[in-house]
Scaffold this motif. Structure first.
Motif, PDB file in Angstrom:
ATOM      1  N   TYR C 173       0.818  -1.223   0.000  1.00  0.00           N
ATOM      2  CA  TYR C 173       0.000   0.000   0.000  1.00  0.00           C
ATOM      3  C   TYR C 173       0.847   1.267   0.000  1.00  0.00           C
ATOM      4  CZ  TYR C 173      -4.900  -1.472   0.537  1.00  0.00           C
ATOM      5  OH  TYR C 173      -6.163  -1.954   0.320  1.00  0.00           O
ATOM      6  N   THR C 174       2.030   1.214   0.619  1.00  0.00           N
ATOM      7  CA  THR C 174       2.821   2.434   0.728  1.00  0.00           C
ATOM      8  C   THR C 174       3.816   2.565  -0.420  1.00  0.00           C
ATOM      9  OG1 THR C 174       4.324   1.253   2.194  1.00  0.00           O
ATOM     10  CG2 THR C 174       2.660   2.633   3.233  1.00  0.00           C
ATOM     11  N   ASN C 175       3.803   1.587  -1.300  1.00  0.00           N
ATOM     12  CA  ASN C 175       4.745   1.548  -2.399  1.00  0.00           C
ATOM     13  C   ASN C 175       4.779   2.816  -3.246  1.00  0.00           C
ATOM     14  OD1 ASN C 175       6.736   0.154  -3.648  1.00  0.00           O
ATOM     15  ND2 ASN C 175       5.534  -1.719  -3.768  1.00  0.00           N
ATOM     16  N   GLY C 176       3.606   3.288  -3.601  1.00  0.00           N
ATOM     17  CA  GLY C 176       3.565   4.448  -4.483  1.00  0.00           C
ATOM     18  C   GLY C 176       3.720   5.763  -3.747  1.00  0.00           C
ATOM     19  N   GLN C 177       3.849   5.704  -2.424  1.00  0.00           N
ATOM     20  CA  GLN C 177       3.811   6.944  -1.657  1.00  0.00           C
ATOM     21  C   GLN C 177       5.170   7.290  -1.081  1.00  0.00           C
ATOM     22  OE1 GLN C 177       0.620   6.473   1.129  1.00  0.00           O
ATOM     23  NE2 GLN C 177      -0.820   5.880  -0.456  1.00  0.00           N
ATOM     24  N   ASP C 178       5.286   8.531  -0.689  1.00  0.00           N
ATOM     25  CA  ASP C 178       6.546   9.015  -0.120  1.00  0.00           C
ATOM     26  C   ASP C 178       6.579   8.640   1.358  1.00  0.00           C
ATOM     27  OD1 ASP C 178       8.899  10.348   0.326  1.00  0.00           O
ATOM     28  OD2 ASP C 178       7.900  12.271   0.664  1.00  0.00           O
ATOM     29  N   VAL C 179       6.771   7.346   1.628  1.00  0.00           N
ATOM     30  CA  VAL C 179       6.704   6.832   2.990  1.00  0.00           C
ATOM     31  C   VAL C 179       7.896   5.904   3.219  1.00  0.00           C
ATOM     32  CG1 VAL C 179       5.418   5.248   4.493  1.00  0.00           C
ATOM     33  CG2 VAL C 179       4.190   6.979   3.185  1.00  0.00           C
ATOM     34  N   VAL C 180       8.463   5.999   4.413  1.00  0.00           N
ATOM     35  CA  VAL C 180       9.579   5.118   4.769  1.00  0.00           C
ATOM     36  C   VAL C 180       9.127   4.185   5.886  1.00  0.00           C
ATOM     37  CG1 VAL C 180      11.941   5.021   5.646  1.00  0.00           C
ATOM     38  CG2 VAL C 180      11.211   6.959   4.230  1.00  0.00           C
ATOM     39  N   LEU C 181       9.282   2.884   5.671  1.00  0.00           N
ATOM     40  CA  LEU C 181       8.930   1.901   6.709  1.00  0.00           C
ATOM     41  C   LEU C 181      10.196   1.491   7.446  1.00  0.00           C
ATOM     42  CD1 LEU C 181       6.501  -0.530   4.830  1.00  0.00           C
ATOM     43  CD2 LEU C 181       5.927   1.364   6.349  1.00  0.00           C
ATOM     44  N   GLU C 182      10.151   1.628   8.775  1.00  0.00           N
ATOM     45  CA  GLU C 182      11.281   1.160   9.579  1.00  0.00           C
ATOM     46  C   GLU C 182      10.790   0.141  10.578  1.00  0.00           C
ATOM     47  OE1 GLU C 182      13.690   4.118  11.469  1.00  0.00           O
ATOM     48  OE2 GLU C 182      13.816   5.314   9.628  1.00  0.00           O
ATOM     49  N   SER C 183      11.599  -0.876  10.794  1.00  0.00           N
ATOM     50  CA  SER C 183      11.194  -1.965  11.666  1.00  0.00           C
ATOM     51  C   SER C 183      11.679  -1.717  13.097  1.00  0.00           C
ATOM     52  CB  SER C 183      11.800  -3.254  11.107  1.00  0.00           C
ATOM     53  OG  SER C 183      11.261  -4.342  11.766  1.00  0.00           O
ATOM     54  N   VAL C 184      10.839  -2.079  14.056  1.00  0.00           N
ATOM     55  CA  VAL C 184      11.229  -1.980  15.467  1.00  0.00           C
ATOM     56  C   VAL C 184      11.348  -3.395  16.026  1.00  0.00           C
ATOM     57  CG1 VAL C 184      10.617  -1.090  17.747  1.00  0.00           C
ATOM     58  CG2 VAL C 184      10.001   0.205  15.690  1.00  0.00           C
ATOM     59  N   PRO C 185      12.497  -3.745  16.629  1.00  0.00           N
ATOM     60  CA  PRO C 185      12.694  -5.120  17.098  1.00  0.00           C
ATOM     61  C   PRO C 185      11.930  -5.417  18.383  1.00  0.00           C
ATOM     62  CG  PRO C 185      14.607  -3.790  17.635  1.00  0.00           C
ATOM     63  CD  PRO C 185      13.680  -2.906  16.859  1.00  0.00           C
ATOM     64  N   MET C 186      11.973  -6.695  18.782  1.00  0.00           N
ATOM     65  CA  MET C 186      11.251  -7.088  19.999  1.00  0.00           C
ATOM     66  C   MET C 186      12.219  -7.689  21.019  1.00  0.00           C
ATOM     67  SD  MET C 186       9.291 -10.421  18.618  1.00  0.00           S
ATOM     68  CE  MET C 186      10.163 -11.745  17.833  1.00  0.00           C
ATOM     69  N   THR C 187      11.707  -7.850  22.221  1.00  0.00           N
ATOM     70  CA  THR C 187      12.511  -8.401  23.311  1.00  0.00           C
ATOM     71  C   THR C 187      12.345  -9.924  23.343  1.00  0.00           C
ATOM     72  OG1 THR C 187      10.709  -8.373  24.891  1.00  0.00           O
ATOM     73  CG2 THR C 187      11.990  -6.338  24.662  1.00  0.00           C
ATOM     74  N   SER C 188      13.040 -10.557  24.275  1.00  0.00           N
ATOM     75  CA  SER C 188      12.895 -12.009  24.407  1.00  0.00           C
ATOM     76  C   SER C 188      11.549 -12.371  25.024  1.00  0.00           C
ATOM     77  CB  SER C 188      14.034 -12.566  25.264  1.00  0.00           C
ATOM     78  OG  SER C 188      13.974 -11.958  26.544  1.00  0.00           O
ATOM     79  N   ARG C 189      10.890 -11.357  25.593  1.00  0.00           N
ATOM     80  CA  ARG C 189       9.523 -11.610  26.068  1.00  0.00           C
ATOM     81  C   ARG C 189       8.564 -11.730  24.883  1.00  0.00           C
ATOM     82  NH1 ARG C 189       7.490  -9.392  30.746  1.00  0.00           N
ATOM     83  NH2 ARG C 189       5.986  -8.196  29.535  1.00  0.00           N
ATOM     84  N   GLY C 190       8.983 -11.199  23.755  1.00  0.00           N
ATOM     85  CA  GLY C 190       8.120 -11.256  22.572  1.00  0.00           C
ATOM     86  C   GLY C 190       7.394  -9.966  22.320  1.00  0.00           C
ATOM     87  N   ASP C 191       7.582  -8.967  23.209  1.00  0.00           N
ATOM     88  CA  ASP C 191       6.922  -7.682  22.953  1.00  0.00           C
ATOM     89  C   ASP C 191       7.925  -6.662  22.405  1.00  0.00           C
ATOM     90  OD1 ASP C 191       8.325  -7.273  25.271  1.00  0.00           O
ATOM     91  OD2 ASP C 191       6.623  -6.607  26.472  1.00  0.00           O
ATOM     92  N   VAL C 192       7.384  -5.515  22.032  1.00  0.00           N
ATOM     93  CA  VAL C 192       8.207  -4.479  21.404  1.00  0.00           C
ATOM     94  C   VAL C 192       9.304  -4.019  22.361  1.00  0.00           C
ATOM     95  CG1 VAL C 192       8.168  -2.074  20.620  1.00  0.00           C
ATOM     96  CG2 VAL C 192       6.397  -3.667  19.851  1.00  0.00           C
ATOM     97  N   ASP C 193      10.491  -3.852  21.839  1.00  0.00           N
ATOM     98  CA  ASP C 193      11.621  -3.357  22.624  1.00  0.00           C
ATOM     99  C   ASP C 193      11.487  -1.836  22.743  1.00  0.00           C
ATOM    100  OD1 ASP C 193      14.050  -2.375  23.512  1.00  0.00           O
ATOM    101  OD2 ASP C 193      15.208  -3.944  22.483  1.00  0.00           O
TER     102      ASP C 193
END
Lengths: 128, 482, 447
Positions: C173-193
């Motif tokens: 969906y964001t392919n045609g748009q001026d948008v940057v996707l950045e990934s946020v890693p997770m902890t060993s608990r499995g939730d967002v770091d």
């Protein structure tokens, strides 16, 4: 009412000015508000925003139409009529009075000369 | 007026019980994660729920009740067989993460439907995953965009006739294309000079609806597509009006590169009060590598769900699109066969022309006397009585019909877009024609009757201005605490 | 011919009115070079009975999850669908109507949508919800692009534990748009770091995108992320499992700006993953940026309460290319089913259901981790789905279980690569029984 100190754009905005001041009041004409019908929402420019003559500065919405509002003059937005947020119908009731949109500090007074007088505008919309 | 389900709520009433109630408090979740108050859902019994929604249902107009001549929406009869097919447990009970071995029948359904849509439209490959017509358009635009990016061509412009559906420019805009509207010619068709002037090497796509929204077939379609191709651009068909062509002409033969079809229009799947629909996209071979999931292949006598290839535009749905809708559409196609499909379009066009012919004169049809599956009449002559097209539409409801599409396309003043579809009898059409004649008479004799219509519907005209100025979008929370 | 009326006599009469002698003439507008005369190669038409039989034969080539002991989830869940739902949603009045353009004859559909919006608002704790979207993935992608429109910023921080399918759709969906996707890693608990999240924040960030429970079933602490982004002007977009909102803190409670999710479990069948039900809710200040249909209460000229589509100027048929989205419809029938489902279960039933699912999930996880060599991959709390680290390749477990009529779960290596080869995503609904658990244990113990 007197239209002596008013000028009109071909996009149906009006400008009210005073001698010796660069601050003008603007709105949309009676004809335009009548064509749109009951106005339900207005999207204003931000105070402090710089405007260029005849570029869109906001939108005006009726139930099933939406129209751009064009800046009739270049300048800086000094005030917006926030009363219209709660009661946009005022534009239909009083387009040249309480239904004003924004106050603009003109950057080029000579642009007023490029706008129409009331009788010229009336002729343009076929009422003159 | 009907009360809301929230207003019917009484503390302590239950509509459904699970075995295992009451369950223990959640032991594995720390308190800080828990909501403070139970969600404010209503408390009603099962019979109350039944009666509430049955009562609401009776307030709707629907195809199974009477004519629904909503132009461009193809409100045809939805065969009940299709519902039985979709409800078969072997389909409805399939989880999308099951292995191919367990889903061979479903994959075969996808494969069969793709194959049949290719045969019907003359395209080389189909993908089914778009969940609606607009979703199909979005996919079509993504395909076009990638097609040119892959070829290192900087084409950013999409041309759309001014008679097009609003979704066309909206879809093109979503993928970053710039729209340019082309004014239609006098006859309602594409003006080749205008097209020629606007085509350049920045043009990516020409989006076209055939027959167009006026119900007119572009008589110079071959030349149009040649012109577009000569400039290196692609031709996109909005297949909203495919019901006019089944078995008589195929977009693929005309040269279209990308098309979407609406299973909920042409292929009789129900509109569901607004959805779910399905908007499969068909392409020519050159674009096939770009297609998204699901990619079903037949290998060694079995079907496999293959992962996206490197060139694919990606995914546009959680899984494989609206599978339940594929079943209904495939059932419809199989039931009719090639000859049956051809008969559908013949009857659809006959019905539209029959009504157009009867109304022309009273309600002028600005763009010619012969149409395909729909036509656009004008309510202009009644303006002199203070009657607008909206009033005509509202009055039609008093006769038990749904209104046509109104004020679209924009190029016809006071437009009334009428699509009877093939599943209406001559008697029904005659009843509709009589109503339209009666309304024309009323407009002259008693315009107020129209201006204040409808009179016999569950509610009358609504205050849309207040609904827009001060929308009330949810029921007040206290309604379910009673 | 099925579903067609005209007798030869009708046809003759109607053609006569038009002054033509054959149906072929109705296609005169089509240039001859494109006219086809042979029937389409799609086979000969079949009778109703034969058509149904053909589909029954096709269906027999499937072994549906519904006929097995299924622990499959990953966004689509095998919950009980109460009988009343098919009877109501199967009413012609609902399913053969279209979008309620003419409100006077569409009050049924309109009031249902109004009630649906109200229910979603109450589940999510947000003041406004739209009439629904295609599915959870597209609702998620639309929420993300909505955030870029609202903030006029271009960076989207997307947690890596969000459904891989949702992330893939977002990317498209964001392919045609001026948008940057950045990934946020997770902890060993499995939730967002949360620390990693903080380090990626900037004035460019339009939104932080999270899912809770996330794809691995682990519950997030969105209130912490809210706190982290407080000063940045970024929005918090939460994809939530509506079933989990029977128990969990709502997006409204942790001040999410936009909440979306997949509503399939609310009274809809599995349907091989479609049609599904995307829902979307937001704070009132973003109402005009919200895509999709909206229904408002209003009055008719006689003062009766009634409902109508509203704020249509946001939509494509009026604003054309400047619309908030190109969506023209909703998943009306799925939304109807969810409305009936939530009304039927009600305040108490819905909460009981959440507790039952959670209690069963806890019991199953204990049973599995009691088997030799099996443990949970993540230590964070879960609602009704969790990841099991198996002593062997997850595919081996899946194959053995399938032989016993059990769908043990989703092999995560499919989406996350070799590091997840032994990981199995297991979901539990109220349908699963102790006997089902026992069957699974027998399989695990043979490993």
């Amino acid at each position: 009412m007197s239209f002596e100190n008013m000028r009109f754009s071909k996009e149906h905005e009006w400008v009210q000015f005073e001698e010796g001041s660069n601050l003008v009041t603007t709105g949309i004409t009676d004809y335009a508000s009548g064509e749109l019908g009951d106005i339900v929402y207005i999207e204003f420019p931000e105070v402090g925003q710089e405007l260029k003559s005849m570029e869109p500065m906001g939108t005006i919405e009726a139930v099933k139409t939406v129209a751009d509002i064009y800046a009739p003059l270049s300048g800086v937005v000094r005030e917006v009529n926030t009363v219209l947020n709660d009661d946009p119908g005022i534009v239909n009731q009083s387009p040249y009075g309480e239904g004003w949109f924004v106050k603009i500090e003109m950057s080029d007074r000579s642009e007023l000369d490029g706008l129409m007088e009331k009788h010229e505008y009336d002729r343009m919309v076929g009422k003159g | 007026m009907a009360r809301t389900i929230f207003e019917k709520s009484r503390a302590g009433r239950r509509g459904y019980r699970f075995s295992g109630e009451p369950a223990p408090a959640p032991s594995g979740i720390p308190d800080s994660y828990l909501r403070k108050q139970a969600a404010g859902l209503p408390e009603v019994s099962e019979p109350e729920v039944m009666r509430h929604y049955v009562a609401l249902s009776t307030l709707n107009h629907h195809v199974d009740k009477d004519l629904y001549p909503l132009g461009s929406c193809t409100m045809k009869y939805n065969p009940k067989l299709n519902e039985d097919v979709a409800a078969i447990k072997g389909f409805a009970g399939l989880h999308p993460e099951q292995r191919d071995d367990d889903t061979q029948g479903a994959l075969e359904v996808i494969h069969l439907l793709e194959e049949k849509l290719c045969a019907i439209t003359g395209m080389d490959r189909f993908t089914l995953s778009a969940a609606a017509g607009a979703h199909g358009e979005l996919l079509g635009m993504l395909l076009a965009k990638k097609y040119f990016v892959d070829r290192k061509q900087n084409r950013r412009k999409v041309l759309v006739p001014d008679s097009a559906h609003g979704t066309n420019p909206a879809s093109a805009h979503l993928v970053g294309f710039q729209n340019q509207a082309l004014p239609s010619g006098e006859n309602g068709e594409v003006d080749l000079d205008v097209l020629n002037r606007n085509l350049d090497d920045e043009t990516a796509v020409f989006m076209l609806t055939v027959p167009n929204t006026l119900g007119i077939f572009e008589s110079r379609i071959g030349e149009i597509i040649e012109l577009v191709h000569a400039k290196g651009a692609l031709c996109y068909l909005d297949g909203a009006n495919l019901n006019a062509l089944l078995g008589w002409a195929r977009p693929g033969d005309m040269g279209f590169d990308i098309i979407h079809v609406n299973l909920h229009k042409t292929f009789s799947t129900p509109h569901g009060g607004g959805g779910p629909g399905s908007g499969p996209v068909g392409v020519k071979e050159a674009l096939a590598p770009l297609l998204p999931e699901p990619r079903v292949r037949r290998e060694n006598g079995r079907y496999v769900l293959a992962a996206d290839g490197a060139e694919s535009v990606g995914a546009i749905h959680s899984f494989y699109g609206n599978f339940g809708i594929y079943l209904r559409a495939l059932s419809y196609i199989i039931r009719h066969g090639g000859d049956g499909l051809r008969r559908i379009s013949a009857a659809a066009n006959l019905n539209a022309n029959y009504v157009a012919h009867a109304l022309d004169g009273l309600y002028p049809i600005p763009h010619g006397k012969r149409c395909m599956h729909e036509f656009v009449a004008s309510g202009e002559p009644f303006k002199k009585y203070g009657v607008r097209t909206l009033d005509i539409a509202k009055r039609l409801m008093d006769f038990g019909f749904h209104a046509p599409t109104v004020y679209f396309p924009l190029i016809v003043p006071e437009a009334l877009m009428i699509e009877p579809t093939e599943t209406e009898s001559k008697e029904t059409l005659d009843r509709f024609i009589d109503a339209m004649r009666q309304i024309a008479k009323e407009a002259a004799e008693n315009p107020e009757l129209l201006q204040t219509a409808p009179h016999n519907t569950p509610v009358r005209r609504l205050d849309e201005v207040t609904a827009n100025r001060k929308p009330i979008l949810t029921a007040p929370l206290e309604d379910s605490t009673g | 011919m099925p579903y067609l009326y005209h007798t030869d006599e009708d046809r003759k009469q109607m053609l006569g009115e038009l002054g033509i002698d054959s149906e072929e003439r109705l296609f005169d507008q089509i240039p001859e070079e494109f006219l086809i005369t042979e029937p389409l190669p799609v086979g000969e038409g079949l009778s109703e009975f034969d058509t149904l039989r053909q589909f029954e034969t096709l269906a027999q080539k499937n072994t549906p999850a519904g006929d097995m002991v299924s622990f499959l989830g990953g966004g689509v869940y095998d919950h009980i669908v109460p009988s009343i739902i098919k009877h109501l949603s199967g009413r012609s009045e609902f399913y053969t109507a279209y979008t309620p353009y003419q409100a006077e004859v569409s009050q049924g559909t309109l009031q249902v949508v109004f009630e649906y919006q109200s229910l979603i608002a109450r589940l999510t704790g947000l003041p406004v919800a739209n009439a629904s979207m295609y599915d959870g993935a597209t609702a998620f992608a639309e929420a993300a692009t909505m955030a870029t429109r609202i903030t006029r910023r271009r960076v989207l921080l997307c947690a890596e534990n969000i459904s891989p399918r949702y992330r893939k759709v977002l990317k498209t969906y964001t392919n045609g748009q001026d948008v940057v996707l950045e990934s946020v890693p997770m902890t060993s608990r499995g939730d967002v770091d949360a620390d990693a999240l903080r380090s990626r924040l900037s004035q460019e960030v339009a939104a932080v995108l999270i899912q809770t429970p996330n794809y691995f079933g682990v519950l997030e602490c969105p209130w912490e992320y809210r706190e982290a982004i407080k000063e940045t002007g970024a929005l918090l977009v939460a994809s939530v499992d509506p079933m989990s909102l029977s128990l969990l803190r709502t997006p409204g409670e942790y001040n999410a700006d936009i909440a979306v999710g997949e509503g399939q479990g609310l009274g809809n069948d599995l349907n091989f993953g479609g049609p599904l039900l995307g829902f979307m809710a937001c704070r009132m200040e973003y109402l005009r940026s919200l895509p999709g249909r909206l229904v408002s209460e209003t009055k008719d000229v006689d003062g009766r309460r009634a409902y109508v589509l509203t704020l249509q100027t946001r939509e494509q048929h009026i604003r054309r290319e400047k619309a908030t989205s190109n969506i023209c419809t909703n998943q009306g029938l799925m939304a109807l089913r969810a409305t009936i489902y939530l009304s039927l279960l009600g305040k108490t039933g819905f909460r009981e259901l959440g507790k039952i699912c959670h209690e069963k999930a806890c019991r199953l996880s204990q049973m599995i981790t009691g088997c030799d060599g099996f443990r949970l991959r993540f230590s964070g709390p879960f609602f009704r789905e969790f990841v099991v680290r198996c002593p062997v390749d997850a595919e081996t477990i899946i194959a053995k279980a399938r032989d016993k009529g059990i769908l043990a779960g989703i092999p995560l290596t499919k989406y996350f690569g070799a590091d997840y080869r032994n990981d199995l995503l297991v979901a539990v609904t109220e349908k699963r029984t102790d006997a089902d658990f026992e069957k699974l244990r027998e399989v695990l113990e043979t490993v």
